[in-house]
Design an enzyme around this catalytic site. Structure first.
Site, PDB file in Angstrom:
ATOM      1  N   ASN A   7      48.740  85.962 -16.407  1.00  0.00           N
ATOM      2  CA  ASN A   7      48.198  84.709 -16.936  1.00  0.00           C
ATOM      3  C   ASN A   7      47.280  84.077 -15.888  1.00  0.00           C
ATOM      4  O   ASN A   7      47.719  83.802 -14.773  1.00  0.00           O
ATOM      5  CB  ASN A   7      49.355  83.765 -17.281  1.00  0.00           C
ATOM      6  CG  ASN A   7      48.889  82.528 -18.020  1.00  0.00           C
ATOM      7  OD1 ASN A   7      47.885  81.933 -17.667  1.00  0.00           O
ATOM      8  ND2 ASN A   7      49.618  82.117 -19.039  1.00  0.00           N
ATOM      9  N   HIS A  10      46.237  79.269 -14.137  1.00  0.00           N
ATOM     10  CA  HIS A  10      46.312  78.468 -12.917  1.00  0.00           C
ATOM     11  C   HIS A  10      45.138  78.701 -11.983  1.00  0.00           C
ATOM     12  O   HIS A  10      44.890  77.898 -11.077  1.00  0.00           O
ATOM     13  CB  HIS A  10      47.647  78.704 -12.218  1.00  0.00           C
ATOM     14  CG  HIS A  10      48.800  78.089 -12.958  1.00  0.00           C
ATOM     15  ND1 HIS A  10      48.921  76.732 -13.128  1.00  0.00           N
ATOM     16  CD2 HIS A  10      49.848  78.650 -13.606  1.00  0.00           C
ATOM     17  CE1 HIS A  10      50.016  76.480 -13.834  1.00  0.00           C
ATOM     18  NE2 HIS A  10      50.590  77.630 -14.147  1.00  0.00           N
ATOM     19  N   HIS A  43      45.689  80.537 -21.941  1.00  0.00           N
ATOM     20  CA  HIS A  43      46.083  79.471 -22.862  1.00  0.00           C
ATOM     21  C   HIS A  43      44.933  78.477 -23.011  1.00  0.00           C
ATOM     22  O   HIS A  43      44.613  77.741 -22.080  1.00  0.00           O
ATOM     23  CB  HIS A  43      47.333  78.755 -22.323  1.00  0.00           C
ATOM     24  CG  HIS A  43      47.883  77.708 -23.227  1.00  0.00           C
ATOM     25  ND1 HIS A  43      49.040  77.004 -22.938  1.00  0.00           N
ATOM     26  CD2 HIS A  43      47.461  77.234 -24.429  1.00  0.00           C
ATOM     27  CE1 HIS A  43      49.290  76.157 -23.909  1.00  0.00           C
ATOM     28  NE2 HIS A  43      48.337  76.268 -24.822  1.00  0.00           N
ATOM     29  N   ARG A  45      44.078  75.237 -24.246  1.00  0.00           N
ATOM     30  CA  ARG A  45      44.756  74.019 -24.705  1.00  0.00           C
ATOM     31  C   ARG A  45      43.809  73.140 -25.513  1.00  0.00           C
ATOM     32  O   ARG A  45      42.594  73.178 -25.338  1.00  0.00           O
ATOM     33  CB  ARG A  45      45.292  73.225 -23.504  1.00  0.00           C
ATOM     34  CG  ARG A  45      46.550  73.832 -22.896  1.00  0.00           C
ATOM     35  CD  ARG A  45      47.038  73.013 -21.718  1.00  0.00           C
ATOM     36  NE  ARG A  45      48.351  73.459 -21.269  1.00  0.00           N
ATOM     37  CZ  ARG A  45      49.499  72.961 -21.691  1.00  0.00           C
ATOM     38  NH1 ARG A  45      49.501  71.976 -22.575  1.00  0.00           N
ATOM     39  NH2 ARG A  45      50.651  73.418 -21.243  1.00  0.00           N
ATOM     40  N   ARG A  49      42.258  71.273 -20.575  1.00  0.00           N
ATOM     41  CA  ARG A  49      42.507  70.767 -19.223  1.00  0.00           C
ATOM     42  C   ARG A  49      42.234  71.787 -18.127  1.00  0.00           C
ATOM     43  O   ARG A  49      42.005  71.412 -16.978  1.00  0.00           O
ATOM     44  CB  ARG A  49      43.947  70.258 -19.095  1.00  0.00           C
ATOM     45  CG  ARG A  49      44.997  71.362 -19.061  1.00  0.00           C
ATOM     46  CD  ARG A  49      46.373  70.817 -18.800  1.00  0.00           C
ATOM     47  NE  ARG A  49      46.825  69.953 -19.872  1.00  0.00           N
ATOM     48  CZ  ARG A  49      48.078  69.541 -20.005  1.00  0.00           C
ATOM     49  NH1 ARG A  49      48.972  69.915 -19.118  1.00  0.00           N
ATOM     50  NH2 ARG A  49      48.437  68.771 -21.005  1.00  0.00           N
ATOM     51  N   HIS A  50      42.333  73.069 -18.449  1.00  0.00           N
ATOM     52  CA  HIS A  50      42.012  74.071 -17.423  1.00  0.00           C
ATOM     53  C   HIS A  50      41.105  75.166 -17.979  1.00  0.00           C
ATOM     54  O   HIS A  50      39.960  75.266 -17.591  1.00  0.00           O
ATOM     55  CB  HIS A  50      43.269  74.645 -16.761  1.00  0.00           C
ATOM     56  CG  HIS A  50      44.419  74.954 -17.671  1.00  0.00           C
ATOM     57  ND1 HIS A  50      44.332  75.789 -18.761  1.00  0.00           N
ATOM     58  CD2 HIS A  50      45.717  74.534 -17.629  1.00  0.00           C
ATOM     59  CE1 HIS A  50      45.520  75.882 -19.342  1.00  0.00           C
ATOM     60  NE2 HIS A  50      46.376  75.133 -18.700  1.00  0.00           N
ATOM     61  N   GLU A  70      47.174  82.417 -25.803  1.00  0.00           N
ATOM     62  CA  GLU A  70      48.212  81.439 -26.138  1.00  0.00           C
ATOM     63  C   GLU A  70      47.541  80.249 -26.790  1.00  0.00           C
ATOM     64  O   GLU A  70      46.485  79.794 -26.339  1.00  0.00           O
ATOM     65  CB  GLU A  70      48.967  81.012 -24.878  1.00  0.00           C
ATOM     66  CG  GLU A  70      49.786  82.134 -24.256  1.00  0.00           C
ATOM     67  CD  GLU A  70      50.602  81.671 -23.063  1.00  0.00           C
ATOM     68  OE1 GLU A  70      51.571  82.364 -22.727  1.00  0.00           O
ATOM     69  OE2 GLU A  70      50.262  80.615 -22.477  1.00  0.00           O
ATOM     70  N   THR A 101      53.844  74.550 -20.155  1.00  0.00           N
ATOM     71  CA  THR A 101      54.622  74.640 -21.384  1.00  0.00           C
ATOM     72  C   THR A 101      56.099  74.415 -21.109  1.00  0.00           C
ATOM     73  O   THR A 101      56.688  75.047 -20.238  1.00  0.00           O
ATOM     74  CB  THR A 101      54.432  76.021 -22.052  1.00  0.00           C
ATOM     75  OG1 THR A 101      53.034  76.225 -22.284  1.00  0.00           O
ATOM     76  CG2 THR A 101      55.169  76.095 -23.366  1.00  0.00           C
ATOM     77  N   GLU A 151      58.135  86.132 -27.626  1.00  0.00           N
ATOM     78  CA  GLU A 151      58.174  86.062 -26.172  1.00  0.00           C
ATOM     79  C   GLU A 151      59.314  85.136 -25.792  1.00  0.00           C
ATOM     80  O   GLU A 151      59.299  83.952 -26.139  1.00  0.00           O
ATOM     81  CB  GLU A 151      56.854  85.557 -25.580  1.00  0.00           C
ATOM     82  CG  GLU A 151      56.895  85.498 -24.060  1.00  0.00           C
ATOM     83  CD  GLU A 151      55.557  85.173 -23.421  1.00  0.00           C
ATOM     84  OE1 GLU A 151      55.555  84.782 -22.231  1.00  0.00           O
ATOM     85  OE2 GLU A 151      54.516  85.306 -24.106  1.00  0.00           O
ATOM     86  N   HIS A 191      57.747  83.006 -18.255  1.00  0.00           N
ATOM     87  CA  HIS A 191      57.828  81.621 -17.817  1.00  0.00           C
ATOM     88  C   HIS A 191      58.772  81.510 -16.619  1.00  0.00           C
ATOM     89  O   HIS A 191      59.976  81.699 -16.744  1.00  0.00           O
ATOM     90  CB  HIS A 191      58.280  80.651 -18.911  1.00  0.00           C
ATOM     91  CG  HIS A 191      57.967  79.210 -18.543  1.00  0.00           C
ATOM     92  ND1 HIS A 191      56.732  78.639 -18.763  1.00  0.00           N
ATOM     93  CD2 HIS A 191      58.708  78.253 -17.948  1.00  0.00           C
ATOM     94  CE1 HIS A 191      56.742  77.388 -18.340  1.00  0.00           C
ATOM     95  NE2 HIS A 191      57.926  77.133 -17.833  1.00  0.00           N
ATOM     96  N   GLY A 192      58.196  81.212 -15.473  1.00  0.00           N
ATOM     97  CA  GLY A 192      58.965  80.993 -14.260  1.00  0.00           C
ATOM     98  C   GLY A 192      59.338  82.257 -13.503  1.00  0.00           C
ATOM     99  O   GLY A 192      59.943  82.187 -12.425  1.00  0.00           O
TER     100      GLY A 192
END
Length: 241
Positions: A7, A10, A43, A45, A49-50, A70, A101, A151, A191-192
């Site tokens: 992903n 970031h 993703h 959004r 925002r990114h 996403e 998320t 997922e 995630h994480g």
């Protein structure tokens, strides 16, 4: 072996801190693929925002493996997905005030809305996945609405303290994965996940794909994207041996 989807959101987050041109998530995706990534996740959004529409369009042109978009379950995002034509779309919950998320999609409460959008995307030959918590009811609902895949949200497992708490969260993931597999759903997870907690999840044979972003991008800041991706891929491969 579980596949690795990287992903690149970031990378765009760092770029937007200065509202400039770098680092470029498209460049990061190229490096990730060269290092062995099996796919690129991004993703888009609603508030942009990114990741931007420009990023998504360029990723569609440059990604050689698999592009996983996403998106929130809105008409606007479905329209964009139909234009971009990623290999896979993953519906995720989205709130403007969240940093990233938080939690899985409540498929049980949104069955009617989701089933229509899933049908539209599948008719366009786009694989559809739903990002859900490791909850049996959510797994069964995902199957009923026609998703190709789920997922599993691994956040609670990653945040739990090592020991009984983490084992309890891992057991939830395992039960959800087993149920999904029996229903014929392809299973992804994410995630994480990081370099210290990924292997137990990667070792679950029914999991087809792991989508990982923050930990890889964080390590890439220190050692470079290619090395960060290679190291994660090596851990995933080793978990299945």
């Amino acid at each position: 072996m579980a596949k690795l989807g990287v992903n690149v959101d970031h990378v765009a987050t760092i770029r937007e801190a200065r509202k400039g041109d770098s680092p470029d998530p498209v460049h990061a995706a190229v490096l990730a693929e060269l290092a062995g990534a099996d796919g690129i996740t991004v993703h888009l959004r609603e508030d942009r925002r990114h990741v931007s529409d420009r990023d998504l369009a360029l990723l569609r042109k440059t990604v050689k493996t698999k592009l996983n978009m996403e998106l929130a379950a809105t008409n606007e995002m479905v329209r964009i997905a139909l234009e971009v034509k990623p290999e896979q779309c993953t519906f995720v919950p989205e709130r403007r005030e969240e940093v990233t998320t938080e939690g899985g999609l409540d498929v049980v409460m949104q069955k009617d809305s989701l089933s229509g959008k899933i049908k539209i995307l599948k008719e366009a030959e786009i694989e559809v996945s739903l990002f859900i918590d490791p909850d049996i009811d959510q797994v069964k609902a995902s199957h009923k609405v026609g998703a190709d895949a789920i997922e599993i949200h691994t956040g609670a497992y990653c945040e739990a303290r090592p020991g009984r708490a983490r084992q309890a969260e891992f057991d939830k993931i395992l039960n959800a994965v087993k149920t999904a597999s029996k229903l014929g759903l392809t299973v992804h997870a994410g995630h994480g996940l990081d370099y210290w907690n990924v292997q137990p999840v990667a070792a679950i044979s029914e999991i087809n794909e792991l989508n990982i972003g923050h930990s890889i991008v964080s390590r890439a800041v220190l050692v470079g994207m290619e090395r960060a991706v290679r190291e994660m891929k090596e851990l995933i491969v080793a978990a299945r041996k």
